[in-house]
Design a protein around this motif. Structure first.
Motif, PDB file in Angstrom:
ATOM      1  N   ARG A  12      21.149 -35.685 -14.317  1.00 14.92           N
ATOM      2  CA  ARG A  12      20.199 -35.502 -15.417  1.00 14.92           C
ATOM      3  C   ARG A  12      18.883 -34.975 -14.874  1.00 14.92           C
ATOM      4  N   LEU A  13      18.028 -34.549 -15.779  1.00 12.27           N
ATOM      5  CA  LEU A  13      16.715 -34.045 -15.407  1.00 12.27           C
ATOM      6  C   LEU A  13      15.648 -35.090 -15.682  1.00 12.27           C
ATOM      7  N   LEU A  14      14.682 -35.159 -14.772  1.00 15.09           N
ATOM      8  CA  LEU A  14      13.441 -35.883 -15.018  1.00 15.09           C
ATOM      9  C   LEU A  14      12.410 -34.801 -15.285  1.00 15.09           C
ATOM     10  N   VAL A  15      11.820 -34.830 -16.459  1.00 18.94           N
ATOM     11  CA  VAL A  15      10.791 -33.861 -16.819  1.00 18.94           C
ATOM     12  C   VAL A  15       9.481 -34.622 -16.926  1.00 18.94           C
ATOM     13  N   ALA A  16       8.528 -34.241 -16.094  1.00 13.31           N
ATOM     14  CA  ALA A  16       7.254 -34.955 -16.040  1.00 13.31           C
ATOM     15  C   ALA A  16       6.521 -34.859 -17.369  1.00 13.31           C
ATOM     16  N   ASP A  60       0.075 -37.067 -10.795  1.00 15.98           N
ATOM     17  CA  ASP A  60       0.349 -36.985  -9.360  1.00 15.98           C
ATOM     18  C   ASP A  60       0.649 -35.528  -9.022  1.00 15.98           C
ATOM     19  N   PRO A  61      -0.118 -34.908  -8.119  1.00 15.09           N
ATOM     20  CA  PRO A  61       0.070 -33.485  -7.832  1.00 15.09           C
ATOM     21  C   PRO A  61       1.461 -33.148  -7.300  1.00 15.09           C
ATOM     22  N   ASN A  62       2.162 -34.129  -6.732  1.00 16.83           N
ATOM     23  CA  ASN A  62       3.527 -33.874  -6.270  1.00 16.83           C
ATOM     24  C   ASN A  62       4.499 -33.667  -7.425  1.00 16.83           C
ATOM     25  N   PHE A  63       4.159 -34.196  -8.604  1.00 14.81           N
ATOM     26  CA  PHE A  63       5.101 -34.162  -9.716  1.00 14.81           C
ATOM     27  C   PHE A  63       4.533 -33.638 -11.020  1.00 14.81           C
ATOM     28  N   HIS A  64       3.276 -33.232 -11.055  1.00 14.77           N
ATOM     29  CA  HIS A  64       2.684 -32.734 -12.293  1.00 14.77           C
ATOM     30  C   HIS A  64       3.486 -31.533 -12.803  1.00 14.77           C
ATOM     31  N   ARG A  65       3.980 -31.655 -14.032  1.00 14.10           N
ATOM     32  CA  ARG A  65       4.756 -30.608 -14.712  1.00 14.10           C
ATOM     33  C   ARG A  65       5.999 -30.174 -13.939  1.00 14.10           C
ATOM     34  N   THR A  66       6.625 -31.114 -13.276  1.00 10.90           N
ATOM     35  CA  THR A  66       7.846 -30.781 -12.550  1.00 10.90           C
ATOM     36  C   THR A  66       9.084 -31.087 -13.383  1.00 10.90           C
ATOM     37  N   VAL A  67      10.166 -30.456 -12.959  1.00  6.06           N
ATOM     38  CA  VAL A  67      11.503 -30.738 -13.476  1.00  6.06           C
ATOM     39  C   VAL A  67      12.326 -31.113 -12.252  1.00  6.06           C
ATOM     40  N   VAL A  68      12.803 -32.346 -12.224  1.00  6.10           N
ATOM     41  CA  VAL A  68      13.563 -32.862 -11.088  1.00  6.10           C
ATOM     42  C   VAL A  68      15.018 -33.023 -11.492  1.00  6.10           C
ATOM     43  N   LEU A  69      15.910 -32.462 -10.693  1.00  4.90           N
ATOM     44  CA  LEU A  69      17.340 -32.676 -10.882  1.00  4.90           C
ATOM     45  C   LEU A  69      17.728 -33.891 -10.058  1.00  4.90           C
ATOM     46  N   LEU A  70      18.183 -34.951 -10.725  1.00  4.35           N
ATOM     47  CA  LEU A  70      18.629 -36.149 -10.013  1.00  4.35           C
ATOM     48  C   LEU A  70      20.038 -35.925  -9.489  1.00  4.35           C
ATOM     49  N   LEU A  71      20.163 -35.909  -8.179  1.00  8.10           N
ATOM     50  CA  LEU A  71      21.459 -35.679  -7.547  1.00  8.10           C
ATOM     51  C   LEU A  71      22.202 -36.978  -7.289  1.00  8.10           C
ATOM     52  N   ASP A  72      21.459 -38.077  -7.186  1.00  8.89           N
ATOM     53  CA  ASP A  72      22.080 -39.380  -6.985  1.00  8.89           C
ATOM     54  C   ASP A  72      21.143 -40.450  -7.535  1.00  8.89           C
ATOM     55  N   HIS A  73      21.720 -41.420  -8.227  1.00  9.39           N
ATOM     56  CA  HIS A  73      20.943 -42.531  -8.780  1.00  9.39           C
ATOM     57  C   HIS A  73      21.852 -43.749  -8.864  1.00  9.39           C
ATOM     58  N   GLY A  74      21.369 -44.840  -8.317  1.00  3.24           N
ATOM     59  CA  GLY A  74      22.138 -46.078  -8.359  1.00  3.24           C
ATOM     60  C   GLY A  74      21.256 -47.256  -8.034  1.00  3.24           C
ATOM     61  N   HIS A  75      21.885 -48.378  -7.717  1.00  2.98           N
ATOM     62  CA  HIS A  75      21.139 -49.609  -7.438  1.00  2.98           C
ATOM     63  C   HIS A  75      20.281 -49.499  -6.180  1.00  2.98           C
ATOM     64  N   PHE A 122      12.292 -23.582  -1.964  1.00  2.00           N
ATOM     65  CA  PHE A 122      11.662 -24.376  -3.006  1.00  2.00           C
ATOM     66  C   PHE A 122      11.233 -25.693  -2.391  1.00  2.00           C
ATOM     67  N   GLN A 123      10.071 -26.201  -2.785  1.00  2.00           N
ATOM     68  CA  GLN A 123       9.660 -27.517  -2.324  1.00  2.00           C
ATOM     69  C   GLN A 123      10.369 -28.535  -3.200  1.00  2.00           C
ATOM     70  N   GLY A 124      11.369 -29.171  -2.624  1.00  2.00           N
ATOM     71  CA  GLY A 124      12.200 -30.106  -3.368  1.00  2.00           C
ATOM     72  C   GLY A 124      11.536 -31.428  -3.668  1.00  2.00           C
ATOM     73  N   GLY A 125      10.417 -31.678  -3.028  1.00  2.00           N
ATOM     74  CA  GLY A 125       9.686 -32.917  -3.230  1.00  2.00           C
ATOM     75  C   GLY A 125       8.882 -33.251  -1.999  1.00  2.00           C
ATOM     76  N   PRO A 126       8.167 -34.359  -2.053  1.00  2.00           N
ATOM     77  CA  PRO A 126       7.247 -34.691  -0.962  1.00  2.00           C
ATOM     78  C   PRO A 126       7.896 -35.382   0.241  1.00  2.00           C
ATOM     79  N   VAL A 127       9.189 -35.712   0.165  1.00  2.00           N
ATOM     80  CA  VAL A 127       9.860 -36.453   1.228  1.00  2.00           C
ATOM     81  C   VAL A 127      10.679 -35.500   2.100  1.00  2.00           C
TER      82      VAL A 127
END
Length: 186
Positions: free
Chosen positions: A9-13, A19-34, A68-73
């Protein structure tokens, strides 16, 4: 928020996420769990051609053919994301994750993907959340959680992706897509 996985799914800011790392970003979640969540920012192209770090992949990636800068990590690492039709037979160098999305081994030969995938994108770094962190951010109202389309990951116009994803939702979110970049002006 339920305990179900948000993988694929997408996370749309939301505009309030400053947060400048995520302002107006669209993140594709590749993995999500506990154990947490992992994804890549789809709309942050960098002014560096892929061939500067991975020459063999320059011809394989989608336009724009930049990193592409995939994120700050983990900015010193590269992640290859592919899109493929459902049921497509993929080489062992691709791990299909969820829906049309997979990860490709960037040490492999890109020619192995010819005719098998619909797109390739290379990301420097990624976005990551520890256990419960993403759920808390969604609960506090930082993100819209929306369905992804395979073309989102490889759009030729990443600078328009935030607005386009919101607009296709219709209703109130289509209106949000017209908001000014500076939230104080809305």
């Amino acid at each position: 928020m339920t305990d179900s996985s948000l993988s694929g799914r997408l996370l749309v800011a939301k505009n309030r996420l400053l947060d400048p790392n995520f302002h107006r970003t669209v993140v594709l979640l590749l993995d999500h769990g506990h154990e947490g969540a992992f994804g890549v920012v789809l709309n942050r192209p960098v002014d560096v051609d892929v061939d500067v770090v991975l020459p063999a992949w320059q011809e394989a990636v989608c336009v724009p053919s930049t990193l592409f800068q995939g994120g700050p990590v983990g900015l010193d690492g590269a992640i290859g994301v592919v899109t493929a039709p459902p049921g497509a037979r993929l080489p062992g160098t691709v791990d299909r994750l969820v829906g049309p999305f997979g990860l490709v081994d960037l040490d492999s030969d890109p020619a192995e993907l010819d005719g098998l995938v619909t797109g390739v994108r290379v990301f420097a770094g990624h976005a990551g959340w520890g256990p419960g962190q993403l759920e808390a951010e969604v609960e506090e109202g930082s993100w819209y959680v929306l369905d992804a389309e395979s073309t989102d990951a490889v759009t030729p116009e990443p600078e328009l992706l935030w607005r386009r994803v919101l607009r296709r939702q219709g209703g109130d979110l289509a209106i949000v897509s017209t908001f000014a970049e500076d939230a104080s002006l809305n």
